[in-house]
Design an enzyme around this catalytic site. Structure first.
Site, short mmCIF file in Angstrom:
data_model
loop_
_atom_site.label_atom_id
_atom_site.label_comp_id
_atom_site.label_asym_id
_atom_site.label_seq_id
_atom_site.Cartn_x
_atom_site.Cartn_y
_atom_site.Cartn_z
N VAL A 67 0.41 -0.99 0.01
CA VAL A 67 -0.09 0.57 -0.49
C VAL A 67 0.79 1.40 -0.22
O VAL A 67 0.34 2.18 -0.44
CB VAL A 67 -0.97 0.33 1.34
CG1 VAL A 67 -2.35 -0.90 0.52
CG2 VAL A 67 0.09 0.06 2.46
N ASN A 93 -6.75 -1.14 6.13
CA ASN A 93 -6.74 -1.46 7.16
C ASN A 93 -5.01 -1.57 7.48
O ASN A 93 -4.79 -1.69 8.83
CB ASN A 93 -7.83 -2.60 7.54
CG ASN A 93 -6.68 -3.76 8.38
OD1 ASN A 93 -7.20 -3.57 9.48
ND2 ASN A 93 -6.45 -4.62 7.98
N SER A 143 -6.37 3.48 15.66
CA SER A 143 -5.78 2.57 17.37
C SER A 143 -5.91 4.13 18.08
O SER A 143 -6.58 4.74 18.04
CB SER A 143 -4.31 2.25 16.93
OG SER A 143 -4.06 1.55 18.37
N TYR A 156 4.07 4.38 15.63
CA TYR A 156 2.67 3.86 15.65
C TYR A 156 2.43 4.96 16.48
O TYR A 156 0.62 4.97 15.69
CB TYR A 156 3.05 2.61 16.38
CG TYR A 156 1.98 2.42 16.05
CD1 TYR A 156 1.25 1.46 15.19
CD2 TYR A 156 0.57 1.58 17.12
CE1 TYR A 156 0.20 0.18 14.81
CE2 TYR A 156 -0.73 0.65 16.89
CZ TYR A 156 -0.58 0.83 15.70
OH TYR A 156 -1.68 -0.70 15.48
N THR A 188 -6.12 -3.86 21.74
CA THR A 188 -5.39 -4.24 21.77
C THR A 188 -6.27 -5.40 20.99
O THR A 188 -7.05 -5.97 21.81
CB THR A 188 -5.08 -4.45 23.05
OG1 THR A 188 -3.79 -3.51 23.08
CG2 THR A 188 -3.66 -5.55 23.20
N TYR A 217 -7.81 -3.12 30.45
CA TYR A 217 -8.95 -3.32 29.97
C TYR A 217 -10.48 -3.60 31.56
O TYR A 217 -10.73 -4.46 31.06
CB TYR A 217 -9.30 -4.12 28.71
CG TYR A 217 -8.42 -3.80 27.60
CD1 TYR A 217 -9.18 -3.68 26.33
CD2 TYR A 217 -6.86 -3.45 27.64
CE1 TYR A 217 -8.08 -2.69 25.84
CE2 TYR A 217 -6.38 -3.08 26.56
CZ TYR A 217 -7.25 -2.24 25.50
OH TYR A 217 -6.50 -1.84 24.84
N1 NAD Z 1 -4.47 -6.34 16.48
C1 NAD Z 1 -4.17 -5.13 17.19
O1 NAD Z 1 -3.75 -4.89 18.76
C2 NAD Z 1 -4.63 -3.12 16.80
C3 NAD Z 1 -5.13 -2.58 17.28
C4 NAD Z 1 -5.49 -1.12 16.56
C5 NAD Z 1 -5.06 -1.36 15.22
N2 NAD Z 1 -4.56 -2.83 14.62
C6 NAD Z 1 -4.48 -1.76 13.37
O2 NAD Z 1 -5.55 -3.01 13.07
C7 NAD Z 1 -5.03 -3.23 10.99
C8 NAD Z 1 -4.54 -4.76 10.94
O3 NAD Z 1 -4.00 -5.29 12.34
P1 NAD Z 1 -4.14 -6.85 12.59
O4 NAD Z 1 -3.33 -6.79 14.24
O5 NAD Z 1 -5.21 -7.70 11.96
O6 NAD Z 1 -3.20 -6.85 11.70
P2 NAD Z 1 -1.86 -8.28 10.85
O7 NAD Z 1 -0.61 -8.30 12.10
O8 NAD Z 1 -2.62 -10.26 11.87
O9 NAD Z 1 -2.20 -8.11 9.70
C9 NAD Z 1 -2.02 -7.13 8.50
C10 NAD Z 1 -1.63 -7.67 6.42
O10 NAD Z 1 -1.29 -6.23 6.37
C11 NAD Z 1 -1.30 -7.03 5.31
N3 NAD Z 1 -0.04 -5.88 5.10
C12 NAD Z 1 1.79 -5.11 6.34
N4 NAD Z 1 1.79 -4.30 5.38
C13 NAD Z 1 1.45 -4.41 4.23
C14 NAD Z 1 1.53 -3.39 3.43
N5 NAD Z 1 2.42 -2.25 3.48
N6 NAD Z 1 1.09 -3.07 1.88
C15 NAD Z 1 -0.43 -4.58 1.64
N7 NAD Z 1 -0.60 -5.30 3.33
C16 NAD Z 1 0.25 -5.37 4.07
C17 NAD Z 1 0.00 -7.84 6.14
O11 NAD Z 1 0.55 -8.87 5.45
C18 NAD Z 1 -0.73 -8.73 7.38
O12 NAD Z 1 -2.09 -9.76 6.65
C19 NAD Z 1 -3.28 -2.30 11.49
O13 NAD Z 1 -3.25 -0.84 11.00
C20 NAD Z 1 -2.77 -2.19 12.89
O14 NAD Z 1 -2.26 -0.76 12.94
C21 NAD Z 1 -4.84 -3.07 15.57
#
Ligand code: NAD
Length: 257
Positions: A67, A93, A143, A156, A188, A217
């Site tokens: 992306v 996302n 987040s 972040y 989280t 939490y």
């Molecule tokens: N897990 C949490 O606690 C949490 C909390 C708040 C926000 N988020 C946000 O939610 C989103 C998803 O997080 P998640 O925990 O499901 O992560 P994850 O690591 O399980 O999945 C992320 C996916 O994004 C893909 N990805 C990474 N870089 C990329 C790029 N440059 N281009 C295209 N795809 C890419 C990865 O290959 C992976 O499949 C993120 O933006 C994260 O910051 C997560």
């Protein structure tokens, strides 16, 4: 699948849909009748989610792009639109974490965190807007790190804060086209992205890291990818027709105390 028809006939792209929150959302959007572009930087991850959707009788196409790279994003979204004839929904996302306080953060990590989270949101939105019908909708991924300081997560926190500000800017700019833009700020969620953070918080011990996180939490648990997917579904559905520029916090009460 199918569980409903809240997105019947809709064409939706979810970025970072090969894992975690993005995968759960792609599955839910497909279960609600959308044709889903499963965009991920990993070919295997994107194909894995498409296989899961296929098995459930849903419609999906794998799209491979980083992306943070404009030409890859434009090619991927162009392929989806060429195959299906349009685009109604984009969920920005995809994101990566980055550890370290400002005192010690690595410069390359800082830039990569901004490139994927912030520039990725910009590039995917710009490419999508070339094809999106008036009345479409975009959801950005923030987040709780945008709203409170999380120790040792400077880049972040800053990147997610930028996404919240960008969401408000997009909501105002796109309102004349009736394109709604909202941002989800989850607490989280147990996914591969969070495991290193939980381990570090427990000084290498995942269980200890989990316990130290749970005390923050009030609802007494971490989120699940499905918790966030349900919020995304609501935001892209017609039930949220009067919402734009909103910051939604599915966080188990983390930011309420
Ligand atoms: N897990 C949490 O606690 C949490 C909390 C708040 C926000 N988020 C946000 O939610 C989103 C998803 O997080 P998640 O925990 O499901 O992560 P994850 O690591 O399980 O999945 C992320 C996916 O994004 C893909 N990805 C990474 N870089 C990329 C790029 N440059 N281009 C295209 N795809 C890419 C990865 O290959 C992976 O499949 C993120 O933006 C994260 O910051 C997560």
């Amino acid at each position: 699948m199918p569980t409903g028809e809240r997105l019947a006939g809709k064409l939706a792209v979810v970025t970072g849909a090969g894992s975690g929150i993005g995968q759960a959302t792609a599955l839910l959007f497909a279960a609600e009748g959308a044709t889903v572009g499963v965009l991920d930087v990993s070919t295997d991850a994107a194909s894995g989610t498409v296989t899961l959707i296929d098995k459930e009788g849903g419609a999906a196409q794998a799209l491979v792009a980083d992306v943070a790279r404009a030409e890859e994003v434009e090619a991927a979204l162009g392929d989806f639109v060429a195959a299906h004839g349009g685009l109604h929904v984009l969920y920005n996302n995809a994101g990566v974490g980055s550890r370290g306080s400002v005192a010690v953060a690595d410069e390359d990590d800082w830039h990569r965190c901004f490139a994927v989270n912030v520039t990725g949101t910009f590039l995917c939105s710009r490419a999508a807007l070339r094809h999106m019908s008036d009345g479409g909708t975009i959801v950005n991924q923030g987040s709780v790190a945008a709203l409170v300081g999380i120790p040792s997560f400077a880049a972040y926190c800053a990147a997610k804060g930028a996404i919240v500000a960008l969401t408000r800017s997009m909501a105002v700019d796109l309102a004349p086209r009736r394109i709604r833009v909202n941002v989800i700020c989850p607490g989280t969620v147990y996914t591969p992205l969070m495991e290193p953070m939980l381990r570090a918080r427990g000084e290498g011990d995942l269980e200890l890291g989990l316990a130290r996180t749970l005390v923050k939490y009030p609802l007494g648990r971490l989120g699940s990818p499905e918790d966030i997917a349900n919020v995304a579904l609501f935001l892209v559905s017609d039930e949220a027709a009067f919402m734009t520029g909103a910051v939604i916090t599915p966080d188990g009460g983390m930011t309420a105390q």
